[in-house]
Write an enzyme that holds these catalytic residues in place. Structure first.
Site, PDB file in Angstrom:
ATOM      1  CB  SER A 122     -45.656  25.429 -21.938  1.00  0.00           C
ATOM      2  OG  SER A 122     -46.801  25.870 -21.267  1.00  0.00           O
ATOM      3  CB  SER A 136     -52.375  19.720 -13.320  1.00  0.00           C
ATOM      4  OG  SER A 136     -51.183  20.467 -13.197  1.00  0.00           O
ATOM      5  CG  ASP A 186     -52.955  28.739 -19.869  1.00  0.00           C
ATOM      6  OD1 ASP A 186     -53.406  28.636 -18.715  1.00  0.00           O
ATOM      7  OD2 ASP A 186     -51.826  28.324 -20.192  1.00  0.00           O
ATOM      8  NE  ARG A 213     -55.854  33.335 -15.411  1.00  0.00           N
ATOM      9  CZ  ARG A 213     -54.813  32.761 -15.999  1.00  0.00           C
ATOM     10  NH1 ARG A 213     -54.958  31.617 -16.638  1.00  0.00           N
ATOM     11  NH2 ARG A 213     -53.622  33.314 -15.958  1.00  0.00           N
ATOM     12  NE  ARG A 226     -52.505  32.419 -19.629  1.00  0.00           N
ATOM     13  CZ  ARG A 226     -51.470  32.333 -20.462  1.00  0.00           C
ATOM     14  NH1 ARG A 226     -51.452  33.036 -21.564  1.00  0.00           N
ATOM     15  NH2 ARG A 226     -50.438  31.548 -20.181  1.00  0.00           N
TER      16      ARG A 226
HETATM   17  C1  S3P Z   1     -48.739  24.861 -18.009  1.00  0.00           C
HETATM   18  C2  S3P Z   1     -49.837  24.130 -17.692  1.00  0.00           C
HETATM   19  C3  S3P Z   1     -51.134  24.710 -17.348  1.00  0.00           C
HETATM   20  C4  S3P Z   1     -51.250  26.150 -17.776  1.00  0.00           C
HETATM   21  C5  S3P Z   1     -50.024  26.942 -17.467  1.00  0.00           C
HETATM   22  C6  S3P Z   1     -48.790  26.329 -18.111  1.00  0.00           C
HETATM   23  C7  S3P Z   1     -47.478  24.158 -18.295  1.00  0.00           C
HETATM   24  O1  S3P Z   1     -51.304  24.645 -15.940  1.00  0.00           O
HETATM   25  O2  S3P Z   1     -52.374  26.760 -17.180  1.00  0.00           O
HETATM   26  O3  S3P Z   1     -50.169  28.272 -17.937  1.00  0.00           O
HETATM   27  O4  S3P Z   1     -46.545  24.787 -18.839  1.00  0.00           O
HETATM   28  O5  S3P Z   1     -47.398  22.963 -18.008  1.00  0.00           O
HETATM   29  P1  S3P Z   1     -51.897  23.300 -15.266  1.00  0.00           P
HETATM   30  O6  S3P Z   1     -51.197  22.200 -15.879  1.00  0.00           O
HETATM   31  O7  S3P Z   1     -51.616  23.380 -13.799  1.00  0.00           O
HETATM   32  O8  S3P Z   1     -53.369  23.367 -15.569  1.00  0.00           O
END
Ligand code: S3P
Length: 452
Positions: free
Chosen positions: A28, A172, A325, A356, A398
């Protein structure tokens, strides 16, 4: 991004997981660091960049829009910022498997004075983009996906945007970040409220690049509002990406569940919006030590794990966003623990790289683990012997890595099929496993075999 033919991964049982490891840079943060430095004034050196395919997609898309990025090594980039003036891309921008690449870039592109097209692989092209299309349209964006869910390809006309006040309908961080990035280019202020806290990397990196958002915490709930001012400039500042907690999660969970293990992970990102797995493991009876040694932009430090027998727990409510995650590896840990573990309020898992919930329920059953599937989660009945199994990855990194970990606890050889997807996030997964897994038959010199 083209992939080699599907490969499989065979894993053998281990005695314990021990030693010291540092994992690749956070995914991220790598996306955000390269995005923000490409938009900034001046030159940023990024170290610890994650070399997985997902982050490389973001980097290439920025290069295709005129950002000059020197790749010093796989993990070290020198990014010459564009001062927010991207060039029209000549080709569609390929986000590969990455929802983060697509959702964050869509926010930026909606506000550029040119058109663009965002494409992705089969998995990404099935994931809902309506959640970003709806609020971006409220800001005045001209953006269109396919069908009711506005799936990719996304066609973006680009133009002037106006700030909005928006409450996220789903927890999110990708949606929050998309709107905050659009807000940087919009007229007026954009404010985004989340009822459930999600990872706060965008807020922290905006501050790191000298454009701190205003954050209001709502004392009566877990909610928070983040505000950015349109026209705020980002300024270059070097950034060191710490190790990815979600990658370390595989080793932390495995070591916690394997009596006799003693594992230390160094240089690890320990942002509290990401480390919920540690609380879950503590509830399961794990023995863990967490030391934060760097509290600058992103907290980082060391986690040490001692293995012991674990017990089941419940994972639900606001905690879910923090472990979103890690839920596949939590399901694996639950299979190894005594008694039931219930995971609820996790409907978002159905729209990740694959469904998942369905994928883990199917694979856990193949290992002989009883699972009840719910709309929004699953109940795993832990404690049964783990049979070796042959399972598919569902094209999801994953799922592949979580099932490889369960295979370490099985009797006999487990085979995971279609494991090229692991390269999207953790290309050195196998090498790292070999470093810390003490195998029953060969000790530390493992016989993990990749097969074509
Ligand atoms: C992420 C946010 C998450 C996560 C993804 C990376 C990010 O998704 O599952 O692997 O970098 O902002 P969501 O925010 O859609 O849940």
């Amino acid at each position: 991004m083209s992939r080699p033919p599907a490969s499989t991964l065979a894993v053998r049982p281990i005695r314990h997981i021990s030693g010291e490891l540092s994992v690749p840079g956070d995914k991220s943060l790598s996306h955000r660091a390269v995005l923000f430095s490409a938009l900034a004034d001046g030159t940023t050196v990024i170290t610890g960049f994650r070399p997985g395919e997902d982050c490389v997609c973001t980097m290439r898309a920025l290069q295709a829009m005129g950002a000059s990025i020197e790749v010093e090594s796989k993990t070290s980039l020198i990014v010459h910022g564009t001062s927010g003036k991207l060039q029209p891309p000549l080709e569609p921008l390929d986000c590969g498997n990455s929802g983060t690449a697509m959702r964050l870039m869509a926010g930026i592109l909606a506000a550029q004075p040119f058109g663009s097209r965002l494409i992705g692989d089969a998995s990404l092209s099935g994931r809902p983009m309506k959640r970003i299309v709806d609020p971006l349209r409220l800001m005045g964006a001209k953006i269109q996906g396919r069908g009711q869910n506005h799936t990719a390809p996304l066609e973006i006309e680009g133009g002037s945007l106006t700030g909005i006040d928006y409450t996220l309908p789903v927890a999110s961080a990708q949606l929050k970040s998309c709107l905050l990035l659009a807000g940087l280019f919009a007229n007026g202020t954009t404010s985004v409220t989340e009822k459930t806290p999600t990872r706060d990397h965008t807020e922290r990196l905006l501050a790191h690049f000298h454009a701190p958002p205003v954050i209001d915490l709502h004392p009566e709930s877990a909610a928070k509002t983040v505000r950015v001012r349109g026209g705020s400039r980002l300024h270059a500042r070097d950034f060191k990406v710490p190790g990815d907690f979600s990658s370390a999660a595989f080793w932390i969970a495995a070591a916690a569940a394997f009596p006799g293990s003693d594992l230390t992970i160094t240089n690890l990102g320990l942002n509290g919006t990401r480390t919920g797995l540690l609380s879950v493991l503590l509830r399961m009876g794990a023995h863990l030590q967490e030391t934060i040694s760097d509290s600058s932009c992103e907290p980082a430090g060391v986690v040490r794990v001692f293995g012991r027998k674990l017990r089941g727990t419940r994972v639900a409510g606001v905690e879910i966003a923090n472990v979103i995650d890690e839920l596949p590896i939590i399901a694996v840990t639950a299979a190894l623990a005594e008694g039931p573990t219930e995971i609820r309020d996790a409907r978002e898992l159905r729209v990740k790289e694959t469904d998942r919930i369905a994928a883990m329920a199917k694979n856990l059953r193949a290992f002989g683990v009883p699972v009840d599937e719910h709309d929004d989660g699953m109940t795993i009945h832990g404690g049964a012997p783990i049979n070796a199994a042959k399972v598919g990855s569902f094209g999801d990194h994953r799922i592949a890595m979580s099932c490889a970990i369960l295979g370490l606890f099985a009797k006999g050889e487990t085979v995971i099929e279609d494991t090229n997807c692991i390269a999207t996030s953790y290309p050195t997964f196998r090498e790292d496993l070999v470093k810390i897994a003490y195998f029953q038959d060969t000790g530390f010199a493992s016989l993990l075999s990749p097969r074509r």
